[in-house]
Write a protein that holds these residues in place. Structure first.
Motif, PDB file in Angstrom:
ATOM      1  N   LYS A  72       0.813  -1.215   0.000  1.00  0.00           N
ATOM      2  CA  LYS A  72       0.000   0.000   0.000  1.00  0.00           C
ATOM      3  C   LYS A  72       0.849   1.270   0.000  1.00  0.00           C
ATOM      4  CE  LYS A  72      -3.886  -2.287   2.286  1.00  0.00           C
ATOM      5  NZ  LYS A  72      -4.777  -2.313   3.478  1.00  0.00           N
ATOM      6  N   ILE A  73       2.182   1.087  -0.022  1.00  0.00           N
ATOM      7  CA  ILE A  73       3.060   2.259  -0.025  1.00  0.00           C
ATOM      8  C   ILE A  73       3.079   2.885  -1.413  1.00  0.00           C
ATOM      9  CG2 ILE A  73       5.451   3.052   0.225  1.00  0.00           C
ATOM     10  CD1 ILE A  73       5.855   0.888   2.324  1.00  0.00           C
ATOM     11  N   HIS A  74       2.797   4.176  -1.504  1.00  0.00           N
ATOM     12  CA  HIS A  74       2.757   4.887  -2.777  1.00  0.00           C
ATOM     13  C   HIS A  74       4.187   5.080  -3.303  1.00  0.00           C
ATOM     14  CE1 HIS A  74       2.063   8.181  -5.647  1.00  0.00           C
ATOM     15  NE2 HIS A  74       0.797   7.753  -5.679  1.00  0.00           N
ATOM     16  N   PRO A  75       4.403   5.013  -4.632  1.00  0.00           N
ATOM     17  CA  PRO A  75       5.745   5.219  -5.201  1.00  0.00           C
ATOM     18  C   PRO A  75       6.408   6.518  -4.752  1.00  0.00           C
ATOM     19  CG  PRO A  75       4.272   4.355  -6.865  1.00  0.00           C
ATOM     20  CD  PRO A  75       3.425   4.624  -5.665  1.00  0.00           C
ATOM     21  N   ALA A  76       5.623   7.562  -4.560  1.00  0.00           N
ATOM     22  CA  ALA A  76       6.201   8.838  -4.103  1.00  0.00           C
ATOM     23  C   ALA A  76       6.764   8.703  -2.693  1.00  0.00           C
ATOM     24  CB  ALA A  76       5.145   9.936  -4.149  1.00  0.00           C
ATOM     25  N   VAL A  77       6.111   7.876  -1.882  1.00  0.00           N
ATOM     26  CA  VAL A  77       6.589   7.638  -0.515  1.00  0.00           C
ATOM     27  C   VAL A  77       7.865   6.792  -0.553  1.00  0.00           C
ATOM     28  CG1 VAL A  77       6.032   6.612   1.727  1.00  0.00           C
ATOM     29  CG2 VAL A  77       4.278   7.848   0.441  1.00  0.00           C
ATOM     30  N   THR A  78       7.938   5.895  -1.524  1.00  0.00           N
ATOM     31  CA  THR A  78       9.158   5.093  -1.686  1.00  0.00           C
ATOM     32  C   THR A  78      10.358   5.998  -1.914  1.00  0.00           C
ATOM     33  OG1 THR A  78       7.857   3.302  -2.685  1.00  0.00           O
ATOM     34  CG2 THR A  78      10.247   3.226  -2.999  1.00  0.00           C
TER      35      THR A  78
END
Length: 412
Positions: free
Chosen positions: A322-328
């Protein structure tokens, strides 16, 4: 009145080597000289016993000018007169045999700092060097061609080897600076070095973590220094060898107050941003049901990873899928460039060495004699020279003590 030819003020590493070198030089020149060490502590060499965690890392096999700070050119010039190989040969000559580790740090084969001090004291005694302990020198006055110390000790030459301000419990209380100031000698600002970094609003949850990483000191967009190794996280900031190595630069930057000072930690220095990004994206794709708290646990200590993830607003109890790519991308930045604002460094009580001291302009670079007080020499930490962690500061003590000692004899 007690009379001597050479008074060595301070019986630490540099003072002991100065006295021994002076006595050996006198012996070589067939001169009969009275050489006396004057020490404020009940016995000489107290600080030697705590170096290298009690094992005494007394030199390093790999020494370059950049290992010294402050007056580094002067330090390296003096080092060339009595190098690491000269040091190990000297200790061999007094019955102490060296061993080195993977980083080139040299220890006594016994791994006992007491062996170093015992060997030095034994050689000093063999050469007839006298010890006067429990005697703190508080005044030096010129009298004819000699110097009177404390109004009761008369010496033809003096060597000031009192140390700096670091670790005052071992006797380095900074009193030597007042002595040289009384002679009209300037002293540059003094800062603790080889100490821990105190950071604003530091996350206490990190206390006790030990992790490999790189610590960089940055100020006004510039990298002032960086070092890699095991970082120790405390309740007030960063410790461990990498933090200690860069602390003198942080202390100076904070002292100058030109801009905010940051310690930037790379928790995965062996990986580039792109490599770390790829690892995380692949892990998220293959294991979307993995709990967030485990996302970084294969790369860095779990507790450190959870803290960094929380800083990126990641719910560690939820699935990583559920982690968004931007958060990655935020996670990559946190792992590779976590910033901590440095407010100060731990003080002289916790520091291993002092940054600052007598500048090169006040010293004859060939003899280590004071230009404003002919017949007085200086050695060791009182000079504006401090070295990296790993035997460099003790090597400076030996090298400068040697040069001051032999020149005090040659100029009598």
């Amino acid at each position: 009145m007690i009379n001597c030819d050479i008074a060595v003020i301070g019986g630490g590493a540099s003072g002991l080597l100065a006295a021994i070198s002076a006595a050996r030089e006198a012996e070589k020149l067939n001169k009969k000289l009275n050489i006396r060490i004057i020490e404020g502590n009940p016995r000489v060499g107290k600080k030697i016993l705590v170096t290298g965690n009690g094992r005494c890392n007394f030199t390093n096999e790999n020494i370059k000018e950049e290992n010294f700070h402050g007056e580094s050119a002067l330090a390296y010039k003096i080092y060339s007169e009595f190098s690491n190989s000269d040091t190990t040969e000297f200790f061999r000559s007094i019955g102490l045999f060296p061993k080195s580790d993977f980083a080139g740090r040299v220890y006594p084969m016994s791994s006992q700092a007491t062996a170093v001090l015992d060997a030095l004291r034994c050689e000093a005694a063999r050469l007839g060097v006298e010890e006067m302990t429990d005697t703190k020198v508080t005044s030096i006055q010129k009298k004819g061609d000699s110097f009177v110390l404390n109004g009761s000790i008369c010496a033809r030459k003096c060597i000031i080897a009192t140390g700096g301000k670091a670790a005052p419990v071992q006797g380095s209380d900074g009193s030597g600076y007042e002595l040289v100031r009384s002679l009209g000698v300037k002293v540059t600002p003094l800062q603790p070095a080889l100490t821990a970094l105190i950071c604003d609003n530091f996350t206490k949850a990190l206390k006790g973590i030990r992790a490999q990483g790189t610590v960089s000191i940055r100020c006004a967009g510039k990298v002032l220094a960086q070092d890699t190794g095991e970082i120790q996280y405390t309740d007030y900031g960063l410790s461990g060898i990498p933090s200690m190595q860069v602390s003198r630069f942080a202390a100076n930057a904070v002292y100058e107050k030109k801009a905010d000072v940051f310690a930037v930690v790379d928790s995965c220095p062996s990986l580039s941003d792109e490599e770390l990004r790829r690892i995380l994206l692949e892990l998220i794709e293959r294991n979307p049901a993995m709990p967030g708290e485990l996302l970084l646990s294969g790369l860095i200590p779990k507790r450190l990873g959870i803290t960094l993830l929380s800083d990126c607003s990641v719910n560690c109890s939820k699935e990583i899928g559920k982690i968004h790519p931007a958060v990655t991308e935020k996670i990559v930045q946190a792992v590779k460039r976590k910033k901590y604002k440095v407010s100060s460094v731990r003080g002289f009580n916790d520091a291993q060495v002092t940054a600052g001291g007598i500048p090169a302009a006040e010293i004859d670079p060939d003899t280590l004699g004071l230009k404003k007080a002919k017949g007085i020499y200086v050695s060791g930490e009182i000079i504006d020279v401090d070295g990296d962690c790993g035997g460099y500061n003790l090597q400076w003590a030996w090298s400068s003590g040697y040069v001051a000692g032999i020149n005090a004899v040659r100029e009598i």
